[in-house]
Scaffold this motif. Sequence first.
Motif, PDB file in Angstrom:
ATOM      1  N   MET A  55     -10.173   7.089   4.753  1.00 13.87           N
ATOM      2  CA  MET A  55      -8.946   7.763   4.255  1.00 13.87           C
ATOM      3  C   MET A  55      -9.145   7.794   2.829  1.00 13.87           C
ATOM      4  N   ILE A  56      -8.303   8.646   2.175  1.00  9.57           N
ATOM      5  CA  ILE A  56      -8.113   8.796   0.668  1.00  9.57           C
ATOM      6  C   ILE A  56      -6.802   8.154   0.227  1.00  9.57           C
ATOM      7  N   ILE A  57      -6.990   7.181  -0.749  1.00  8.94           N
ATOM      8  CA  ILE A  57      -6.004   6.609  -1.453  1.00  8.94           C
ATOM      9  C   ILE A  57      -5.841   7.154  -3.022  1.00  8.94           C
ATOM     10  N   SER A  58      -4.752   7.612  -3.458  1.00  6.35           N
ATOM     11  CA  SER A  58      -4.853   8.473  -4.635  1.00  6.35           C
ATOM     12  C   SER A  58      -3.648   7.659  -5.409  1.00  6.35           C
ATOM     13  N   PHE A  59      -3.939   7.268  -6.701  1.00  5.98           N
ATOM     14  CA  PHE A  59      -3.013   7.039  -7.786  1.00  5.98           C
ATOM     15  C   PHE A  59      -2.974   8.224  -8.805  1.00  5.98           C
ATOM     16  N   THR A  60      -1.750   8.632  -8.993  1.00  5.47           N
ATOM     17  CA  THR A  60      -1.667   9.812  -9.758  1.00  5.47           C
ATOM     18  C   THR A  60      -1.600   9.510 -11.415  1.00  5.47           C
ATOM     19  N   GLN A  61      -1.394   8.043 -11.497  1.00  3.99           N
ATOM     20  CA  GLN A  61      -1.756   7.512 -13.016  1.00  3.99           C
ATOM     21  C   GLN A  61      -2.604   6.184 -12.756  1.00  3.99           C
ATOM     22  N   ASP A  62      -3.333   6.003 -13.755  1.00  2.00           N
ATOM     23  CA  ASP A  62      -4.092   4.943 -13.779  1.00  2.00           C
ATOM     24  C   ASP A  62      -3.494   3.610 -13.677  1.00  2.00           C
ATOM     25  N   PRO A  63      -3.914   2.875 -12.620  1.00  2.38           N
ATOM     26  CA  PRO A  63      -3.066   1.405 -12.434  1.00  2.38           C
ATOM     27  C   PRO A  63      -3.840   0.473 -13.321  1.00  2.38           C
ATOM     28  N   THR A  64      -4.882   0.635 -13.796  1.00  3.34           N
ATOM     29  CA  THR A  64      -5.649  -0.406 -14.433  1.00  3.34           C
ATOM     30  C   THR A  64      -5.630  -0.240 -16.106  1.00  3.34           C
ATOM     31  N   THR A  65      -4.868   0.369 -16.672  1.00  7.81           N
ATOM     32  CA  THR A  65      -4.985   0.627 -18.003  1.00  7.81           C
ATOM     33  C   THR A  65      -4.897  -0.507 -18.727  1.00  7.81           C
ATOM     34  N   ARG A  66      -5.961  -0.660 -19.663  1.00  8.86           N
ATOM     35  CA  ARG A  66      -6.015  -1.744 -20.519  1.00  8.86           C
ATOM     36  C   ARG A  66      -6.004  -3.088 -19.828  1.00  8.86           C
ATOM     37  N   ALA A  67      -6.010  -3.275 -18.572  1.00  5.86           N
ATOM     38  CA  ALA A  67      -5.827  -4.372 -17.594  1.00  5.86           C
ATOM     39  C   ALA A  67      -4.561  -5.130 -17.907  1.00  5.86           C
ATOM     40  N   TYR A  68      -3.678  -4.520 -18.193  1.00  9.93           N
ATOM     41  CA  TYR A  68      -2.109  -5.240 -18.713  1.00  9.93           C
ATOM     42  C   TYR A  68      -1.318  -4.740 -17.612  1.00  9.93           C
ATOM     43  N   LEU A  69      -1.444  -4.033 -16.600  1.00 16.29           N
ATOM     44  CA  LEU A  69      -0.653  -3.658 -15.778  1.00 16.29           C
ATOM     45  C   LEU A  69      -0.474  -4.809 -14.506  1.00 16.29           C
TER      46      LEU A  69
END
Length: 898
Positions: free
Chosen positions: A862-876
């Motif tokens: 399978m392919i799992i795609s996040f259209t925005q980065d979920p790990t930005t600056r590790a503060y999400l």
Amino acid sequence: MAFYVNPIIYTLFITLFISFTTLANSTLNMWPGSQYDTSIPTFKQVLGYDVGERITDHRDMLRYFEALELADPKRIKLFEYGRTWEGRKLIYAAIGNSENIADLDGFATQMQKLSDPRKTDKNTAKSLINQLPSSVWLGYGVHGNEISSTDAAMMTAYHLLAAKNEPTNQAILKSTIVFIDPLQNPDGRTRFTSRYYATVGMKHSSDRLSAEHNEPWPSGRSNHYLFDMNRDWLAITQPETAGRIKAMNYYRPLVVIDLHEMGGDQSYYFSPSAQPFNPHMTKTQIDNMSVIGKNNGKHFDRLGFDFFTREIFDAFYPGYGDSWPTFYGASASTYEVSSSRGEIFKKNTGEMLTYFNTVHRHFVASISTAEAVAKNHEKLLADYYEYQVSAIKAGKDNKKERVFIMPNQRNKAGTHRLATLMAQHDVDVFRAKEAFKSCGKSYQAGTYYIDTAQPKGRFVQTTFTQQVDMDSNFLKEQERRRSRKLNDEIYDTTGWSLPLMFDVDVEHCGKAITIASDKVSENDKLTGAVTNLAATVGYVVQWGDMAAGRFLTEALLQNIAVKSADKAFVLDGKHHFNAGSLIIEKRNNDADLMTKIEKIAALTGAQVMGVNTSWVTQGPSFGSGNTVTMTAPNIAMAWDVPVNSLSAGSTRFVIERQFNYPVTAIRTQTLKTADLSHYQVLILPAGNYKSVLGKAGVSNIKQWVKQGGVLITLGSATKFAADHTVALLDVKRERAFKDSDDKSSDDKSKEESMVDGKLFTSKDDLVSASENSKEKPDYVAGVLANIEVDQEHWLTAGVNKSLVAIAAGNDIYTPIKLASGKNLAWFNAADNVLASGYLWEENKKQLAYKPFLIHQPMSKGMIISFTQDPTTRAYLDGLNLMLLNSIFRASAHASPLR
């Protein structure tokens, strides 16, 4: 007549002569009129080269500061404040007169008193102001490839100690303690210096095309985990940041300067900052930086140095090294010098910019700043105390959001993380020891709360309030610029509410809370527990926070057999468990399972329930096909060009240091032909992979997915997967939506030399006709956006139905068709998509209901795609469970040949 010369004395004479000559040619000219005490060692004597002649590495920087301390221990003292991920020592130096240096702890104690008007009245504060020295913190080299500042720090320390009779120096040391953090990012600087000197040939090149001026991936800007540490001041994820925040909270320096480099064709930048300013900063703080900036300008004019102010580098986002200190009451600023990015650089003007030039300017700005602090030391101390007084008053006067309350019923791990993080910021955070009521609502014992009527109240307001507005005139100007197709002047993300990013429930009340409470410490541990440890059937862990997530990863690493329910279930008609909850059966594990479970619960803070029955009355049973066996996947991640290094670093950090699970970094070129069969998960961080992977690489990855691999794409890597020539993901990027009657195509008009005439009746007609009909949506600097989550899919098991993500850039995607896959999270409606920050109206409309998380099966994988980065600056942190599911639950659902 011949005579004998002792060779040792001769060598010493020559060495001293060379040192003196070099000193006269460079060091003495850096601050005209200075005479230096020969008892203080020079660069040349310790390192073998003079200031600005060579880029000093971390090891030699330490040697030099240690030599200074050895030579003058009464006026300089070194402190280690931490170690980097690679084990390098982090230090700061305190420099002042012997009396102040002898009692630094006493100084810190008195500054703590001045920092809290709840304990120190105005008369006591006035006495402290009359007695205390002022203080300035100079931070250098947070970006490892911004090289000149560290050598400037060394020169600043040398000058303060050796120029004993220079009038400016005497004034500084009489009334001020100068704290110098000479190298905030040793790992990044070491990466830069080792690579730089490896490229140097017969002589240094000034050509910007040369290898010397073009760093390989990743650059030296970031630390070991490839973090831009100038953006880490909110989440405090890196040890370098944690150490300096602790030191600054201890001494509370009145002025903080963060010294950087910018493009080599520019000059020098210092305060005042550009608009917008954070509205929770005070006018006094801003005015004080203007006073310091004006003093810098005086010395730059004296020495003939170009400079500028106000045009870039705003003071809005509170997570920089020059903005975070303002929220304990300091005045702070960024300084930027044009960078030689090596030992010599040819500017567009033809001028040769040397490394010495850049070091010299940072040195002058450092001394000038310390001078301005000394000249204004009583005012700065008085302003600092008044800041604390006004912060407490502002909290008491806030009849709507005086107290922020974190109920701690849902997402306990996230709530605990946020509470202890705020304590790490030196905020007073409390945990209720009993149930209570506030503003008509009932709360249980264990609830966290923060009263903003405290010295750090403004920091709480700017980080906990959902929306912090930019100046209205500034926003009007940005909209005007956008209407003219000019770039906006928004420098960084405009939304950063920590409760939203951490997915933590927060309520507020305008009245103080007075109940029995414990003060929260940054070192408080999340308490895990096992009920019914001697259970006969097994153990169940409620899914839904990162304590459970870390329990899973630790259990897998210890080879414990774990199942996970795809749907919610009720055990024995009594106990309700979320989808994703973990099931550990005794029959499938070793005899020491009980001991392991108890230790893992204590380690991770997870809540574990021992069960004596597997009788499920609602939802999937333990042996159901909807209860999958979890596996310990081998995780690979693309590394090296063309990967966005920040995305790669933060993603690897989240998995390794927050999930506590190892990742293997594989160079992108290797992925073209590598046998990936022993990996179950491949993560592509943000990046444009098309040119590097090519057809062979795409084919290799596609075949691996079909054979049972899980491919995860983040941010702009989803753009690569969706490219029609790549065809990994069955979605497309959207152009900007145009609500216009003119549907003609640019391509059609290009087929003819002439087109039909049109009548324009206004300037708007000209603007409309000038627009490109196929342009992208307008670029967004970064906002917090609301997303809605599908609650009926195994990939989102245990994930909250409403989350917040970063929306940045201009990539908006079409939904995937049901024939190909499923949209599992999407942006909210246009009138609710913005959670925090400033978002263009057109982007609100077009982003609404567009996908954030996409799942596409492909044969056995399978392919799992996040259209925005979920790990930005590790503060999400609020998105961590979604990412964890995408790795561990997805690999359990793939069906490779095992």
